[in-house]
Scaffold this motif. Structure first.
Motif, short mmCIF file in Angstrom:
data_model
loop_
_atom_site.label_atom_id
_atom_site.label_comp_id
_atom_site.label_asym_id
_atom_site.label_seq_id
_atom_site.Cartn_x
_atom_site.Cartn_y
_atom_site.Cartn_z
N GLY A 1 0.78 -1.23 0.00
CA GLY A 1 0.00 0.00 0.00
C GLY A 1 0.81 1.27 0.00
N GLY A 2 2.02 1.27 0.57
CA GLY A 2 2.83 2.48 0.63
C GLY A 2 3.32 2.92 -0.73
N SER A 3 3.68 1.97 -1.59
CA SER A 3 4.20 2.35 -2.90
C SER A 3 3.10 2.82 -3.84
CB SER A 3 4.94 1.17 -3.52
OG SER A 3 4.03 0.14 -3.82
N LEU A 4 1.86 2.53 -3.52
CA LEU A 4 0.76 2.96 -4.36
C LEU A 4 0.61 4.48 -4.35
CD1 LEU A 4 -1.57 1.94 -6.12
CD2 LEU A 4 -2.99 1.91 -4.08
N LEU A 5 0.98 5.10 -3.25
CA LEU A 5 0.83 6.55 -3.13
C LEU A 5 2.07 7.31 -3.56
CD1 LEU A 5 -1.03 6.63 0.30
CD2 LEU A 5 -2.01 6.81 -1.99
N GLY A 6 3.04 6.66 -4.11
CA GLY A 6 4.19 7.36 -4.68
C GLY A 6 5.47 7.22 -3.89
N GLY A 7 5.52 6.44 -2.84
CA GLY A 7 6.76 6.24 -2.12
C GLY A 7 7.67 5.28 -2.85
N ARG A 8 8.49 5.76 -3.75
CA ARG A 8 9.28 4.89 -4.61
C ARG A 8 10.67 4.63 -4.08
NH1 ARG A 8 8.01 6.11 -10.86
NH2 ARG A 8 5.76 5.95 -10.74
N GLY A 9 11.23 5.52 -3.29
CA GLY A 9 12.58 5.32 -2.77
C GLY A 9 13.63 5.39 -3.85
N VAL A 10 14.44 4.34 -3.96
CA VAL A 10 15.55 4.32 -4.92
C VAL A 10 15.03 4.27 -6.35
CG1 VAL A 10 17.55 2.97 -5.66
CG2 VAL A 10 17.06 3.24 -3.24
N GLU A 11 13.92 3.60 -6.58
CA GLU A 11 13.39 3.48 -7.94
C GLU A 11 13.04 4.85 -8.53
OE1 GLU A 11 10.20 0.73 -8.30
OE2 GLU A 11 11.24 -0.81 -7.18
N GLY A 12 12.55 5.76 -7.71
CA GLY A 12 12.23 7.09 -8.21
C GLY A 12 13.47 7.81 -8.69
N GLY A 13 14.58 7.63 -7.97
CA GLY A 13 15.84 8.24 -8.39
C GLY A 13 16.36 7.65 -9.68
N LEU A 14 16.23 6.33 -9.84
CA LEU A 14 16.67 5.69 -11.08
C LEU A 14 15.85 6.17 -12.27
CD1 LEU A 14 17.27 1.98 -9.99
CD2 LEU A 14 18.97 3.68 -10.62
N ILE A 15 14.55 6.32 -12.07
CA ILE A 15 13.69 6.81 -13.14
C ILE A 15 14.04 8.24 -13.51
CG2 ILE A 15 11.30 7.40 -13.73
CD1 ILE A 15 10.46 4.95 -12.05
N ARG A 16 14.34 9.06 -12.50
CA ARG A 16 14.70 10.45 -12.75
C ARG A 16 16.02 10.55 -13.51
NH1 ARG A 16 14.57 12.20 -7.72
NH2 ARG A 16 12.31 12.42 -7.85
N VAL A 17 17.02 9.77 -13.10
CA VAL A 17 18.32 9.79 -13.79
C VAL A 17 18.17 9.29 -15.22
CG1 VAL A 17 20.61 8.73 -13.81
CG2 VAL A 17 19.68 9.59 -11.69
N THR A 18 17.37 8.25 -15.42
CA THR A 18 17.13 7.72 -16.76
C THR A 18 16.44 8.75 -17.64
OG1 THR A 18 16.93 5.51 -15.83
CG2 THR A 18 16.12 5.82 -18.06
N SER A 19 15.50 9.49 -17.08
CA SER A 19 14.81 10.54 -17.85
C SER A 19 15.76 11.66 -18.25
CB SER A 19 13.66 11.11 -17.04
OG SER A 19 12.73 10.12 -16.72
N VAL A 20 16.61 12.07 -17.33
CA VAL A 20 17.58 13.13 -17.63
C VAL A 20 18.56 12.67 -18.70
CG1 VAL A 20 19.51 14.45 -16.67
CG2 VAL A 20 17.36 14.30 -15.42
N LEU A 21 19.05 11.44 -18.57
CA LEU A 21 19.98 10.92 -19.58
C LEU A 21 19.29 10.77 -20.94
CD1 LEU A 21 22.04 8.28 -17.58
CD2 LEU A 21 22.82 10.47 -18.47
N GLY A 22 18.02 10.39 -20.94
CA GLY A 22 17.28 10.30 -22.20
C GLY A 22 17.13 11.66 -22.87
N GLY A 23 16.88 12.69 -22.06
CA GLY A 23 16.79 14.05 -22.59
C GLY A 23 18.12 14.52 -23.14
#
Length: 74
Positions: free
Chosen positions: A38-60
């Protein structure tokens, strides 16, 4: 000179992009697994959120450098 710099940066961004895409956890569990934690459903991603952010920046950066290399090489 500037074209060589862009190509070197492009190669580094490509390697980084491949690395960070391979680090991400596949989302094959479906909706039932996200409901069970239930915690991850509301956006608590932890390390995964950082990986997604870095991947998005590198894609840009990948797209921006590809366009710059295209314009500079003409």
């Amino acid at each position: 000179m500037i074209l060589t710099l862009f190509i070197v940066l492009f190669a580094l961004v490509c390697v980084g992009l491949v690395f960070f895409v391979l680090l991400q956890v596949p989302k094959q569990a479906g909706l039932s697994a996200s409901m069970a934690s239930g915690g991850s459903l509301l956006g608590g991603r932890g390390v995964e959120g950082g990986l997604i952010r870095v991947t998005s920046v590198l894609g840009g950066l990948f797209m921006l450098l590809a366009l710059l290399i295209s314009f500079v090489s003409r």
